[in-house]
Design a protein around this motif. Sequence first.
Motif, PDB file in Angstrom:
ATOM      1  N   THR A  52      31.265  39.052  29.092  1.00  0.00           N
ATOM      2  CA  THR A  52      29.687  39.363  29.174  1.00  0.00           C
ATOM      3  C   THR A  52      29.171  40.693  29.658  1.00  0.00           C
ATOM      4  N   LEU A  53      29.945  41.440  30.575  1.00  0.00           N
ATOM      5  CA  LEU A  53      29.397  42.347  31.177  1.00  0.00           C
ATOM      6  C   LEU A  53      30.172  43.699  30.805  1.00  0.00           C
ATOM      7  N   THR A  54      29.481  44.862  30.944  1.00  0.00           N
ATOM      8  CA  THR A  54      30.147  46.350  30.849  1.00  0.00           C
ATOM      9  C   THR A  54      30.525  46.986  32.285  1.00  0.00           C
ATOM     10  N   PHE A  55      31.480  47.447  32.431  1.00  0.00           N
ATOM     11  CA  PHE A  55      31.768  47.878  33.728  1.00  0.00           C
ATOM     12  C   PHE A  55      32.103  49.316  33.963  1.00  0.00           C
ATOM     13  N   PRO A  56      31.177  50.034  34.807  1.00  0.00           N
ATOM     14  CA  PRO A  56      31.087  51.356  34.841  1.00  0.00           C
ATOM     15  C   PRO A  56      32.413  52.052  35.571  1.00  0.00           C
ATOM     16  N   ILE A  57      33.718  51.691  35.367  1.00  0.00           N
ATOM     17  CA  ILE A  57      34.901  52.163  35.765  1.00  0.00           C
ATOM     18  C   ILE A  57      35.685  52.916  34.759  1.00  0.00           C
ATOM     19  N   PRO A  58      36.401  53.952  35.384  1.00  0.00           N
ATOM     20  CA  PRO A  58      36.987  54.899  34.483  1.00  0.00           C
ATOM     21  C   PRO A  58      38.251  54.144  33.682  1.00  0.00           C
ATOM     22  N   GLU A  59      38.859  53.066  34.358  1.00  0.00           N
ATOM     23  CA  GLU A  59      39.983  52.703  33.601  1.00  0.00           C
ATOM     24  C   GLU A  59      40.259  51.347  34.088  1.00  0.00           C
ATOM     25  N   SER A  60      41.003  50.515  33.544  1.00  0.00           N
ATOM     26  CA  SER A  60      41.306  49.230  34.044  1.00  0.00           C
ATOM     27  C   SER A  60      42.009  49.094  35.238  1.00  0.00           C
ATOM     28  N   CYS A  61      41.905  48.020  36.151  1.00  0.00           N
ATOM     29  CA  CYS A  61      42.478  47.840  37.476  1.00  0.00           C
ATOM     30  C   CYS A  61      42.529  46.216  37.877  1.00  0.00           C
ATOM     31  N   LEU A  62      43.312  46.289  38.929  1.00  0.00           N
ATOM     32  CA  LEU A  62      43.681  44.909  39.478  1.00  0.00           C
ATOM     33  C   LEU A  62      42.983  44.739  40.753  1.00  0.00           C
ATOM     34  N   ILE A  63      42.176  43.822  40.825  1.00  0.00           N
ATOM     35  CA  ILE A  63      41.428  43.681  42.170  1.00  0.00           C
ATOM     36  C   ILE A  63      42.020  42.284  42.789  1.00  0.00           C
ATOM     37  N   PRO A  64      42.517  42.239  44.201  1.00  0.00           N
ATOM     38  CA  PRO A  64      42.964  41.133  44.713  1.00  0.00           C
ATOM     39  C   PRO A  64      41.829  40.068  44.913  1.00  0.00           C
ATOM     40  N   THR A  65      42.284  38.776  44.803  1.00  0.00           N
ATOM     41  CA  THR A  65      41.305  37.742  45.092  1.00  0.00           C
ATOM     42  C   THR A  65      41.374  37.641  46.691  1.00  0.00           C
ATOM     43  N   THR A  66      40.237  37.752  47.109  1.00  0.00           N
ATOM     44  CA  THR A  66      39.972  37.581  48.786  1.00  0.00           C
ATOM     45  C   THR A  66      38.861  36.643  48.913  1.00  0.00           C
ATOM     46  N   LYS A  67      38.808  35.891  49.973  1.00  0.00           N
ATOM     47  CA  LYS A  67      37.784  35.080  50.386  1.00  0.00           C
ATOM     48  C   LYS A  67      36.321  35.440  50.478  1.00  0.00           C
ATOM     49  N   PHE A  68      36.331  36.835  50.762  1.00  0.00           N
ATOM     50  CA  PHE A  68      34.928  37.496  50.651  1.00  0.00           C
ATOM     51  C   PHE A  68      34.463  37.496  49.277  1.00  0.00           C
ATOM     52  N   LEU A  69      35.190  38.066  48.358  1.00  0.00           N
ATOM     53  CA  LEU A  69      34.815  38.174  47.012  1.00  0.00           C
ATOM     54  C   LEU A  69      34.422  36.769  46.449  1.00  0.00           C
ATOM     55  N   ALA A  79      26.831  46.894  43.116  1.00  0.00           N
ATOM     56  CA  ALA A  79      27.327  48.181  42.363  1.00  0.00           C
ATOM     57  C   ALA A  79      28.656  47.944  42.899  1.00  0.00           C
ATOM     58  N   ILE A  80      29.520  48.555  41.870  1.00  0.00           N
ATOM     59  CA  ILE A  80      30.971  48.647  42.014  1.00  0.00           C
ATOM     60  C   ILE A  80      31.281  50.078  42.035  1.00  0.00           C
ATOM     61  N   GLY A  81      32.699  50.480  42.650  1.00  0.00           N
ATOM     62  CA  GLY A  81      33.101  51.863  42.316  1.00  0.00           C
ATOM     63  C   GLY A  81      34.631  51.650  42.541  1.00  0.00           C
ATOM     64  N   PHE A  82      35.174  52.792  41.941  1.00  0.00           N
ATOM     65  CA  PHE A  82      36.708  52.770  41.821  1.00  0.00           C
ATOM     66  C   PHE A  82      37.274  54.203  42.302  1.00  0.00           C
ATOM     67  N   ALA A  83      38.082  54.156  43.180  1.00  0.00           N
ATOM     68  CA  ALA A  83      38.636  55.512  43.708  1.00  0.00           C
ATOM     69  C   ALA A  83      40.123  55.353  43.379  1.00  0.00           C
ATOM     70  N   LYS A  84      40.431  56.220  42.402  1.00  0.00           N
ATOM     71  CA  LYS A  84      42.030  56.021  41.788  1.00  0.00           C
ATOM     72  C   LYS A  84      42.745  56.625  42.863  1.00  0.00           C
ATOM     73  N   GLU A  85      42.430  57.683  43.250  1.00  0.00           N
ATOM     74  CA  GLU A  85      43.374  58.835  44.252  1.00  0.00           C
ATOM     75  C   GLU A  85      43.644  57.900  45.406  1.00  0.00           C
ATOM     76  N   LYS A  86      42.669  56.961  45.995  1.00  0.00           N
ATOM     77  CA  LYS A  86      42.984  56.159  47.287  1.00  0.00           C
ATOM     78  C   LYS A  86      43.330  54.878  46.838  1.00  0.00           C
ATOM     79  N   LYS A  87      43.332  54.497  45.591  1.00  0.00           N
ATOM     80  CA  LYS A  87      43.807  53.137  45.317  1.00  0.00           C
ATOM     81  C   LYS A  87      42.594  52.067  45.599  1.00  0.00           C
TER      82      LYS A  87
END
Length: 247
Positions: A52-69, A79-87
Amino acid sequence: VESAFLENLRKVMPFATEDESRPILRSIFMDVSQPEHYLVATDGRRMTCLNTLTFPIPESCLIPTTKFLGWNKLAGPVAIGFAKEKKLFHLEAGPWSYFTRLVEGSFPTWRQVLPSATGRRRIMLGDEDVALLKKILPTFPGHDSSSGLIKFSGIPGRLTLSGQSPDSAGWNTLELQHSRYEGEPGQIGVSRWFLLDALVAGFRSFDFEDDQSPLHAVDGHGGQHVLMPLRLSEDTESKAPGDEQPP
């Protein structure tokens, strides 16, 4: 991103595995490889994807499931961000700023799991019956079995739910008066716990080909769900959860 991002994230989280030895399947896949972006989660026996949404990130990624999320108090402008070089994955929600390390690896080719055609049989659960199932399934006969097996049986115009206690030779059956069944007469077994997760996520209509094929559900808002059935034969109990292979 829209604030619905957090709601969608919480919707797909229950379908990721809890097995710590499988970090890729213990993650949410943000797939931006095609124009329609998806959040996807699977544990190898079921899968849910939302687009249902569009994500402003440059490439696909895997986010770990955490209690906080998964925290239901997490809200506000997102807002979300993605730092490839720092993973790293970065999320800001209201007063919170959260960083988590991305999971490395390749997510299963999940699109191949989606059925290419509509099944010959369809279960359509009415809201009244959904409310009833959420209330009774935790104690319905068979709740204390290892699989939590329940059985749907249908003929056009009539749908029943059955459960069987481990020490009983017969099935206890309940007619779902506010639901519908379409297609050829048939039956299928599923895990009640997996069905409850699907109902909470908003899925109500399930197509299937036969009692060995996966159930395929859509929510009418871009969400799809695939659920593997349980065998209705006597050896259902002997199959340990997790024996199935991931998609």
